[in-house]
Write an enzyme that holds these catalytic residues in place. Structure first.
Site, short mmCIF file in Angstrom:
data_model
loop_
_atom_site.label_atom_id
_atom_site.label_comp_id
_atom_site.label_asym_id
_atom_site.label_seq_id
_atom_site.Cartn_x
_atom_site.Cartn_y
_atom_site.Cartn_z
N HIS A 190 -0.54 -59.26 135.70
CA HIS A 190 -1.30 -59.07 134.53
C HIS A 190 -2.79 -58.78 134.76
CE1 HIS A 190 -2.43 -59.74 130.20
NE2 HIS A 190 -3.42 -60.44 130.78
N ASP B 110 0.47 -67.74 119.45
CA ASP B 110 -0.67 -66.81 120.02
C ASP B 110 -1.00 -65.71 119.38
OD1 ASP B 110 -2.29 -66.16 122.36
OD2 ASP B 110 -1.04 -64.53 122.52
N ARG C 239 -8.90 -65.63 115.94
CA ARG C 239 -10.00 -65.48 116.75
C ARG C 239 -10.87 -64.33 116.91
NH1 ARG C 239 -7.33 -66.07 122.34
NH2 ARG C 239 -9.37 -65.85 123.05
N SER D 248 -3.94 -68.15 126.04
CA SER D 248 -3.22 -67.13 125.40
C SER D 248 -2.80 -66.14 126.45
CB SER D 248 -4.59 -66.28 124.64
OG SER D 248 -3.92 -65.10 124.43
N LYS E 102 1.86 -66.39 127.30
CA LYS E 102 2.61 -64.95 127.38
C LYS E 102 3.25 -64.75 128.83
CE LYS E 102 -0.86 -63.11 125.38
NZ LYS E 102 -1.92 -62.42 124.54
N1 URA Z 1 -6.07 -61.32 126.25
C1 URA Z 1 -5.11 -62.21 125.68
O1 URA Z 1 -3.75 -62.01 125.75
N2 URA Z 1 -5.75 -63.07 125.09
C2 URA Z 1 -7.16 -63.34 125.30
O2 URA Z 1 -7.28 -64.33 124.45
C3 URA Z 1 -7.98 -62.40 125.60
C4 URA Z 1 -7.24 -61.43 126.20
#
Ligand code: URA
Length: 432
Positions: free
Chosen positions: A82, A161, A168, A183, A187
């Site tokens: 990621h 999320d 947010r 967050s 995932k």
């Molecule tokens: N990427 C995400 O998936 N979540 C965040 O809070 C910031 C970047």
């Protein structure tokens, strides 16, 4: 339990228990806790922070709010990577086939981009016919057969999320390290891989502006992953210039193909070998990092990495003629050179401005329904440390006529020059 008590608890600097965090996330997902209370809690977390245990519990609560991928029918250790978001970041396109060429199983769910350029999925769709919409069974079948698949999200991953991130975004609470870490990790954990490598970008155009902030985020994500039984690596990388030379969807795929054939830009190649080496270790296909780096570089030269990319394209329905001959990719109607405005060494190329310029040309989306122009973008001709005379070409704008003047002006502003040569390091730190 009452949400107001939990908001006050966090506001006053205390930690929340696993049960309290579960109560909050379950309530927020099913609508019994409303946006105004959740925004207040997010702001309290922004100011008071969360410890590792709270962040792990928050990741797990968000992970459990939706589907969790079961990849157990794929043989062997599954890896994923990621990136926290770079300009010109086509790493997944190179890294995936490269590590798969060593026999590692790459089961990757990617996203579409909002902002600068498209995401990995958009880029792959510049190959005619490439199908990112695979159901869970065909996704697993392709990974079992070819060793790699890159697909869009299947199922309903981490709805909590999705809801919290959107909140947010409009309440000034995105830049909180525990919230970003939970967050991202919710995932990644839901996607089911056994070993995960995170590329944490640091620089003015990144979420994390300084190496210290980047280290904090990386350490926290590595700890969350380890607490959940995954093998974790985080690599801190510099984003004081775009990665590679190409920015824009098909331009980046072409650069990725060239890299897989062993003649890509050095920074992109080095980063893919670095990330790949840790994943190869964690997947037990190499004994030492030296061995892994050597084999990965060999596979970029001997055609194995490129062949693996072709196998993936074929398995996902893409037209292999695009990969065999890059002239098949759509081209922009005009290519305009942009020249240096000063004489000196290039000290800095503001990645964010370059990304925004690419978006103005149509390479990215301002809103999620915008259509992407696959052909447009920017190709750098010079990078940090190169010497130029005023008037030398520093990059080329590939345009189909959309907002070209604005894009050129942004690109000109992105380049900064100095009298002294700047030394640049791409990989700033590795945390395992
Ligand atoms: N990427 C995400 O998936 N979540 C965040 O809070 C910031 C970047």
């Amino acid at each position: 339990m009452r949400m107001v008590d939990l908001i006050e608890k966090k506001r006053d600097g205390h930690s929340l228990s696993k049960e309290e965090i579960n109560f909050i996330i379950e309530g927020y997902t099913n609508g019994t806790i409303l946006d105004y209370q959740m925004s207040s809690l997010a702001m309290a977390i922004y100011f008071q922070g969360m410890n590792d245990e709270e962040s792990t519990n928050l990741s797990l609560a968000m992970l459990n709010s939706g589907d969790v991928m079961d990849l157990s029918s794929i043989k062997g250790i599954k890896v994923d990577k990621h990136s926290t978001g770079g300009v010109g970041d086509k790493t997944s396109l190179v890294l995936g086939p490269l590590v798969a060429s060593l026999g590692v199983k790459v089961a990757k769910m990617s996203g579409r981009g909002l902002g600068h350029t498209g995401g990995t999925l958009d880029k792959l769709e510049s190959i005619k016919g490439f199908n990112i919409n695979q159901n869970m069974d065909s996704f697993k079948e392709i990974v079992n057969k070819t060793g790699i698949a890159i697909v869009g999200q299947t199922g309903n991953l981490c709805p909590a999320d999705k809801k919290l991130y959107a909140l947010r975004d409009v309440t000034g609470t995105v830049p909180s390290i525990p919230l970003i870490a939970s967050s991202i990790m919710s995932k990644k954990l839901a996607s089911g891989a056994d070993a995960i490598c995170l590329d944490v970008k640091v620089g003015s155009g990144a979420f994390m502006k300084t190496i210290e902030e980047g280290r904090k985020l990386a350490n926290l994500m590595v700890n969350i992953g380890k607490n959940c039984g995954r093998k974790m690596t985080a690599i801190l990388t510099d984003m004081d210039e775009p990665l590679g030379f190409a920015i824009g969807n098909s331009l980046e795929v072409i650069e990725a193909i060239n890299t897989l054939k062993g003649h890509g830009p050095q920074d992109l190649t080095d980063l893919c070998v670095e990330i790949g080496s840790y994943l190869a270790l964690d997947a037990n296909v190499c004994q030492t990092r030296e061995e892994a780096c050597l084999k990965l570089r060999e596979n970029l030269q001997n055609g194995k990495a490129f062949n693996k990319f072709m196998e993936m394209v074929i398995a996902q329905g893409g037209d292999v003629n695009y990969v065999m001959d890059i002239n098949n990719f759509a081209k922009a109607s005009e290519v305009i050179p942009v020249c240096a405005q000063e004489t000196g060494y290039i000290a800095y190329i503001d990645a964010l401005s370059i990304g925004l310029a690419a978006m103005l040309l149509g390479a990215g989306r301002e809103t999620k329904d915008d259509k992407i122009d696959m052909a447009v973008g920017i190709v750098l001709d010079k990078k940090i440390g190169d010497y130029v005379n005023k008037g030398d070409v520093v990059c080329y704008i590939h345009t189909n006529g959309l907002r070209t003047e604005e894009a050129i002006s942004k690109v000109c502003d992105a380049f900064k020059y100095t009298k002294e040569k700047t030394e640049k390091k791409l990989i700033l730190d590795v945390i395992r």
